[in-house]
Design a protein around this motif. Structure first.
Motif, short mmCIF file in Angstrom:
data_model
loop_
_atom_site.label_atom_id
_atom_site.label_comp_id
_atom_site.label_asym_id
_atom_site.label_seq_id
_atom_site.Cartn_x
_atom_site.Cartn_y
_atom_site.Cartn_z
N LEU A 4 0.84 -1.19 0.00
CA LEU A 4 0.00 0.00 0.00
C LEU A 4 0.88 1.25 0.00
CD1 LEU A 4 -2.98 0.95 0.25
CD2 LEU A 4 -2.60 1.05 2.71
N ARG A 5 0.56 2.19 -0.87
CA ARG A 5 1.31 3.46 -0.89
C ARG A 5 0.77 4.36 0.23
NH1 ARG A 5 1.39 5.93 -6.79
NH2 ARG A 5 2.87 7.33 -5.78
N GLN A 6 1.64 5.10 0.88
CA GLN A 6 1.28 6.01 1.97
C GLN A 6 1.01 7.40 1.39
OE1 GLN A 6 1.17 4.93 5.31
NE2 GLN A 6 1.44 2.92 4.40
N PRO A 28 10.15 6.02 2.55
CA PRO A 28 10.76 5.15 3.57
C PRO A 28 11.64 5.90 4.57
CG PRO A 28 10.92 4.10 1.42
CD PRO A 28 10.40 5.50 1.20
N ASP A 29 12.21 7.04 4.16
CA ASP A 29 13.06 7.81 5.07
C ASP A 29 12.27 8.71 6.02
OD1 ASP A 29 12.23 9.89 3.42
OD2 ASP A 29 14.23 10.38 2.68
N GLY A 30 10.91 8.64 5.94
CA GLY A 30 10.06 9.43 6.83
C GLY A 30 9.74 10.82 6.33
N LYS A 31 10.24 11.18 5.15
CA LYS A 31 9.96 12.50 4.58
C LYS A 31 8.79 12.41 3.61
CE LYS A 31 14.70 14.01 5.05
NZ LYS A 31 15.91 14.46 4.38
N TRP A 32 8.07 13.54 3.48
CA TRP A 32 6.95 13.62 2.54
C TRP A 32 7.45 14.12 1.20
CZ3 TRP A 32 2.38 11.50 3.59
CH2 TRP A 32 2.05 11.27 4.92
N PHE A 33 6.99 13.47 0.13
CA PHE A 33 7.34 13.82 -1.24
C PHE A 33 6.07 14.28 -1.95
CE2 PHE A 33 7.42 12.35 -5.69
CZ PHE A 33 8.47 13.10 -6.16
#
Length: 93
Positions: A4-6, A28-33
């Motif tokens: 599932l994509r976040q 995965p690194d916890g940053k929003w793109f």
């Protein structure tokens, strides 16, 4: 089934009565793109949020299972309904 994509829809206000949706994905690194962003603007928050949800829906092949990472071995996606599928029953443009 692919993971599932976040994804999330958010609304930004760039000026008085200028609201735009923005689709973001948690990496995965916890940053929003930022995946996509509205070019024009809406006159209110609710219109921008609704437009963002329509955009998100267009990215989802099956709303019952949610947005999934692409599977290169999967068959072509089914034709999407023109009805807004997140429970609002709004006709998409």
């Amino acid at each position: 089934m692919q993971p599932l994509r976040q994804l999330a829809v958010t609304v930004i206000q760039s000026a008085s009565k200028a609201f735009r949706w923005r689709l973001v994905e948690l990496m995965p690194d916890g940053k929003w793109f930022t995946v996509d962003e509205q070019q024009g603007s809406e006159k209110n928050y609710s219109a921008a949020m609704a437009a963002g949800l329509v955009q998100l829906q267009g990215m989802v092949e099956d709303l019952a299972v949610g947005p999934r990472e692409e599977d290169p071995d999967a068959p072509p996606p089914k034709r999407k309904s023109r009805l807004f599928g997140f429970g609002f029953g709004v006709q998409r443009a």
